[in-house]
Design an enzyme around this catalytic site. Structure first.
Site, mmCIF file in Angstrom:
data_model
loop_
_atom_site.group_PDB
_atom_site.id
_atom_site.type_symbol
_atom_site.label_atom_id
_atom_site.label_comp_id
_atom_site.label_asym_id
_atom_site.label_seq_id
_atom_site.Cartn_x
_atom_site.Cartn_y
_atom_site.Cartn_z
ATOM 1 N N CYS A 64 2.591 3.738 14.355
ATOM 2 C CA CYS A 64 2.450 2.490 13.598
ATOM 3 C C CYS A 64 1.502 2.664 12.415
ATOM 4 O O CYS A 64 1.734 2.118 11.333
ATOM 5 C CB CYS A 64 1.937 1.379 14.510
ATOM 6 S SG CYS A 64 3.066 0.957 15.848
ATOM 7 N N ARG A 141 10.344 -1.827 16.968
ATOM 8 C CA ARG A 141 10.275 -1.518 15.541
ATOM 9 C C ARG A 141 11.494 -2.155 14.868
ATOM 10 O O ARG A 141 12.499 -1.502 14.622
ATOM 11 C CB ARG A 141 10.267 -0.007 15.317
ATOM 12 C CG ARG A 141 9.053 0.688 15.866
ATOM 13 C CD ARG A 141 8.938 2.126 15.373
ATOM 14 N NE ARG A 141 8.008 2.856 16.203
ATOM 15 C CZ ARG A 141 6.681 2.749 16.150
ATOM 16 N NH1 ARG A 141 6.131 1.921 15.284
ATOM 17 N NH2 ARG A 141 5.914 3.448 16.951
#
Length: 228
Positions: A64, A141
């Site tokens: 991330c 995601r």
């Protein structure tokens, strides 16, 4: 509905899925109010500009972190395309602020776009960002491209182990905006400057007229390209 279906795709309405109400391509994006690192925002605040709304599993995680740095790197180019960024995870605003500060301290990158603190999972549920088989304390995601009329134009999901490709994020926005502006479609691997696809004719007369147009390059009556 502002987007046009250039290749005959059917209009699909919003569908309920486990883990949230998933808006599909062509649906109006679900309205929301959210707490972010830039204060309280509403989806309607972005009306008139394009928006990439994307979720990530958690703050202070390696993949991330690379993604947020990469999103920031393309942010100036996105803004030139009238496109904003908005991140999201099921973390507190304090966690987000600490992470943003950590990224600036450790990587020298200032994250300029807001991040939603979705502790109650309200936005994540509305956009179907919680995978049914996944950990319900983490978002997937997911990427939702929302146009200036607040219609969902593209949806992309990545597995947790795979970071997103920023070249594709840019290309996707450029392709969608090109299609809207010029009433065309874009072929596989298209990038700005390449030929675009002219929508297939709908009558025999249109097909015959097309064969006489020297601005269009046709391989067959249904497969024609042109420069823009």
């Amino acid at each position: 509905m502002s987007n046009n279906h250039l290749e005959g795709d059917a209009v699909i309405t919003e569908t309920e899925v486990k883990g949230g109400s998933l808006p599909l391509i062509g649906d109006k994006a679900p309205s929301f109010e959210a707490t972010t690192t830039h204060g309280t925002i509403h989806l309607e605040d972005y009306k008139g500009s394009w928006l990439i709304l994307f979720s990530h599993p958690a703050d202070f995680t390696p993949v991330c972190t690379t993604e947020f740095i990469a999103f920031q790197e393309i942010y100036p180019q996105l803004r030139e395309l009238n496109t904003e960024l908005l991140g999201l995870s099921i973390d507190s605003v304090h966690s987000h602020i600490a992470w943003v500060r950590n990224v600036k301290e450790k990587f020298g990158v200032k994250l300029e776009f807001p991040i939603i603190a979705d502790l109650n999972k309200d936005v994540a549920s509305k956009f179907g960002m919680l995978m049914p088989e996944g950990n319900n304390t983490e978002t997937s995601r997911a990427v939702f491209v929302i146009d200036a009329d607040q219609v969902v134009r593209a949806i992309v999901y990545y597995p947790l182990s795979t970071g997103r490709n920023m070249d594709e994020m840019l290309r996707l926005i450029q392709a969608l905006q090109t299609s809207d502006q010029h009433r065309v479609a874009t072929p596989a691997n298209w990038k700005p400057g390449d030929k675009v696809i002219v929508p297939p004719p709908t009558t025999q007369e249109e097909a015959e007229e097309r064969s006489k147009d020297d601005t269009i390059e046709c391989i067959d009556w249904y497969m024609c390209k042109k420069n823009i």
